[in-house]
Design a protein around this motif. Structure first.
Motif, PDB file in Angstrom:
ATOM      1  N   THR A 252       1.224  -0.855   0.011  1.00  0.00           N
ATOM      2  CA  THR A 252       0.098  -0.136   0.339  1.00  0.00           C
ATOM      3  C   THR A 252       0.907   1.465  -0.382  1.00  0.00           C
ATOM      4  O   THR A 252       2.059   1.213   0.814  1.00  0.00           O
ATOM      5  CB  THR A 252      -1.403  -0.221   1.396  1.00  0.00           C
ATOM      6  OG1 THR A 252      -1.961  -1.545   1.228  1.00  0.00           O
ATOM      7  CG2 THR A 252      -1.886   1.426   0.915  1.00  0.00           C
ATOM      8  N   HIS A 253       0.715   2.306  -0.542  1.00  0.00           N
ATOM      9  CA  HIS A 253       0.974   3.140  -1.346  1.00  0.00           C
ATOM     10  C   HIS A 253       0.257   4.501  -1.445  1.00  0.00           C
ATOM     11  O   HIS A 253      -0.674   4.366  -2.074  1.00  0.00           O
ATOM     12  CB  HIS A 253       2.540   3.109  -1.490  1.00  0.00           C
ATOM     13  CG  HIS A 253       2.195   2.448  -3.610  1.00  0.00           C
ATOM     14  ND1 HIS A 253       1.616   0.990  -3.605  1.00  0.00           N
ATOM     15  CD2 HIS A 253       2.024   3.071  -4.830  1.00  0.00           C
ATOM     16  CE1 HIS A 253       1.732   1.112  -4.704  1.00  0.00           C
ATOM     17  NE2 HIS A 253       2.247   2.505  -5.479  1.00  0.00           N
ATOM     18  N   PRO A 254       0.536   5.876  -1.225  1.00  0.00           N
ATOM     19  CA  PRO A 254      -0.317   6.724  -2.257  1.00  0.00           C
ATOM     20  C   PRO A 254       0.019   7.032  -3.440  1.00  0.00           C
ATOM     21  O   PRO A 254       1.246   7.381  -3.681  1.00  0.00           O
ATOM     22  CB  PRO A 254      -0.102   7.733  -0.701  1.00  0.00           C
ATOM     23  CG  PRO A 254       1.681   7.654  -0.488  1.00  0.00           C
ATOM     24  CD  PRO A 254       1.672   6.423  -0.449  1.00  0.00           C
ATOM     25  N   HIS A 255      -0.770   7.859  -4.048  1.00  0.00           N
ATOM     26  CA  HIS A 255      -0.775   8.712  -5.186  1.00  0.00           C
ATOM     27  C   HIS A 255      -0.816  10.330  -5.381  1.00  0.00           C
ATOM     28  O   HIS A 255      -2.596  10.306  -4.850  1.00  0.00           O
ATOM     29  CB  HIS A 255      -1.104   7.688  -6.771  1.00  0.00           C
ATOM     30  CG  HIS A 255       0.165   6.778  -6.804  1.00  0.00           C
ATOM     31  ND1 HIS A 255       1.267   7.180  -6.832  1.00  0.00           N
ATOM     32  CD2 HIS A 255       0.242   5.712  -7.154  1.00  0.00           C
ATOM     33  CE1 HIS A 255       1.905   6.238  -7.621  1.00  0.00           C
ATOM     34  NE2 HIS A 255       1.127   5.191  -7.559  1.00  0.00           N
ATOM     35  N   ARG A 256      -0.893  11.474  -5.766  1.00  0.00           N
ATOM     36  CA  ARG A 256      -1.637  12.567  -6.241  1.00  0.00           C
ATOM     37  C   ARG A 256      -1.170  13.043  -7.264  1.00  0.00           C
ATOM     38  O   ARG A 256       0.176  12.640  -7.834  1.00  0.00           O
ATOM     39  CB  ARG A 256      -1.686  13.077  -4.744  1.00  0.00           C
ATOM     40  CG  ARG A 256      -2.476  14.581  -4.969  1.00  0.00           C
ATOM     41  CD  ARG A 256      -2.479  15.241  -3.620  1.00  0.00           C
ATOM     42  NE  ARG A 256      -3.285  15.278  -2.429  1.00  0.00           N
ATOM     43  CZ  ARG A 256      -3.581  15.582  -1.802  1.00  0.00           C
ATOM     44  NH1 ARG A 256      -3.016  16.747  -1.146  1.00  0.00           N
ATOM     45  NH2 ARG A 256      -4.475  15.096  -0.051  1.00  0.00           N
ATOM     46  N   GLY A 257      -2.123  13.257  -7.889  1.00  0.00           N
ATOM     47  CA  GLY A 257      -1.336  14.997  -8.558  1.00  0.00           C
ATOM     48  C   GLY A 257      -1.626  14.050 -10.594  1.00  0.00           C
ATOM     49  O   GLY A 257      -0.344  13.886 -10.916  1.00  0.00           O
ATOM     50  N   ILE A 258      -0.995  13.136 -10.463  1.00  0.00           N
ATOM     51  CA  ILE A 258      -0.861  12.081 -11.884  1.00  0.00           C
ATOM     52  C   ILE A 258      -1.996  10.956 -11.944  1.00  0.00           C
ATOM     53  O   ILE A 258      -2.991  10.685 -10.839  1.00  0.00           O
ATOM     54  CB  ILE A 258       0.698  10.790 -12.108  1.00  0.00           C
ATOM     55  CG1 ILE A 258       0.416  10.335 -10.249  1.00  0.00           C
ATOM     56  CG2 ILE A 258       2.537  12.398 -10.929  1.00  0.00           C
ATOM     57  CD1 ILE A 258       1.765   9.187  -9.933  1.00  0.00           C
ATOM     58  N   GLU A 259      -1.779  10.568 -13.672  1.00  0.00           N
ATOM     59  CA  GLU A 259      -2.228   9.327 -14.291  1.00  0.00           C
ATOM     60  C   GLU A 259      -1.903   7.776 -13.445  1.00  0.00           C
ATOM     61  O   GLU A 259      -0.034   8.516 -14.040  1.00  0.00           O
ATOM     62  CB  GLU A 259      -2.936   9.447 -15.020  1.00  0.00           C
ATOM     63  CG  GLU A 259      -3.782  10.454 -15.264  1.00  0.00           C
ATOM     64  CD  GLU A 259      -4.916  10.203 -16.500  1.00  0.00           C
ATOM     65  OE1 GLU A 259      -5.844  10.533 -16.088  1.00  0.00           O
ATOM     66  OE2 GLU A 259      -4.471  11.007 -16.931  1.00  0.00           O
ATOM     67  N   THR A 260      -1.553   6.353 -13.774  1.00  0.00           N
ATOM     68  CA  THR A 260      -0.583   5.353 -13.512  1.00  0.00           C
ATOM     69  C   THR A 260      -1.117   4.714 -14.586  1.00  0.00           C
ATOM     70  O   THR A 260      -2.201   4.599 -14.274  1.00  0.00           O
ATOM     71  CB  THR A 260      -0.903   5.219 -12.330  1.00  0.00           C
ATOM     72  OG1 THR A 260      -1.565   4.523 -11.384  1.00  0.00           O
ATOM     73  CG2 THR A 260       0.161   5.920 -11.263  1.00  0.00           C
TER      74      THR A 260
END
Length: 287
Positions: free
Chosen positions: A61-69
């Protein structure tokens, strides 16, 4: 008037890196404030094909913000789970285009195919500043929903973009991307019209070929694996004597400043600091 053929500006040899819980990847590039491949931020090629590697390690589990993967699988599968309650598998030929927006927590855990292989790619695409704090969303595309199109001497799997009246299933992306899996048999020619203003990348992962010329007019002959970065122009022309398979990726640059920090890509340092406060305060993920 004859269309201008794009020249090769840069050839990138991907480097081995370790990410997640000890996952060995081939990385062509990663986010940087210089943002030379705008709107594209990262490209990873992952393959676990040697039994000596032992048990697979993934991406807890890890976070993302501001992008598309963008995850595209060719062999094996990835189990996906996130903070919105989604749970599923990305299998051979499937694509997951995730827009993280203001914030999401997820995990990605690979498993081998019956032949013991895992092969796939992950691309990160920037979001413009105005959309970075928008709601998260997914476009989960099964292999059967991705059209396969004969184009000249090539065979295309069309994830995003259009050719000969056929459109890929991924829609409504700010970067207006083209994302193709191109199989080019021996002795064939692939010529593709591009938006002259779009960034164009080609990642060769099987075979070898002639991928155009450089700025000095010298022929560019390369073998897998490598990433080719093209200058502006209207067309790209690729030939192969022995056969090649590659990803063709293009998109509209946003020409905005970025401030990357780990799994976050925002516009300013202050926005990154706010992101870290949101993580500490438990306000990163919104209902």
């Amino acid at each position: 008037m004859r269309s201008e053929i794009r020249t090769v500006r840069e050839i990138i040899t991907p480097q081995l890196v370790i990410e997640g819980a000890g996952v060995l990847l081939l990385r062509a590039f990663a986010p940087s404030r210089a943002n030379p491949y705008d709107p594209f931020l990262l490209f990873d090629h992952f393959a676990f094909n040697d039994p000596r590697e032992g048990p697979l390690r993934g991406f807890p589990t890890h976070p993302h913000r501001g992008i598309e993967t963008v995850t595209y699988m060719l062999e094996g599968q990835v189990r996906h789970r996130d903070s919105l309650g989604n749970l599923g598998f990305i299998g051979p030929g499937d694509v997951q285009w995730m827009t993280s927006g203001r914030g999401i927590l997820h995990e990605e855990m690979p498993t081998r195919s019956p032949q013991g292989r895992v092969l796939g790619f992950q691309l990160w695409v920037n979001l413009p500043a105005a959309l970075k704090m928008g709601p998260p969303r997914y476009q989960d595309v099964p292999a059967a929903a991705i059209p396969e199109v004969a184009y000249g001497g090539a065979r295309l799997r069309l994830v995003a973009g259009a050719v000969n009246g056929v459109s890929g299933p991924v829609r409504a992306i700010a970067a207006q991307p083209v994302y193709l899996d191109v199989s080019l048999p021996a002795g064939q020619v692939f010529e593709w019209a591009t938006d002259p203003e779009h960034t164009l990348l080609v990642y060769l992962f099987e075979g070898k070929g002639h991928f155009g010329a450089d700025a000095q007019g010298q022929a560019v002959q390369v073998a897998a694996p490598c990433m080719l970065v093209y200058d502006a122009g209207e067309r790209v022309r690729i030939t192969t004597a022995d056969g090649a398979r590659f990803m063709l990726i293009s998109g509209r640059p946003f020409r905005e400043p970025i401030y990357p920090y780990g799994p976050f890509v925002m516009t300013t340092r202050e926005e990154i600091e706010q992101t870290l406060r949101d993580l500490r305060n438990g306000t990163f993920v919104q209902p």
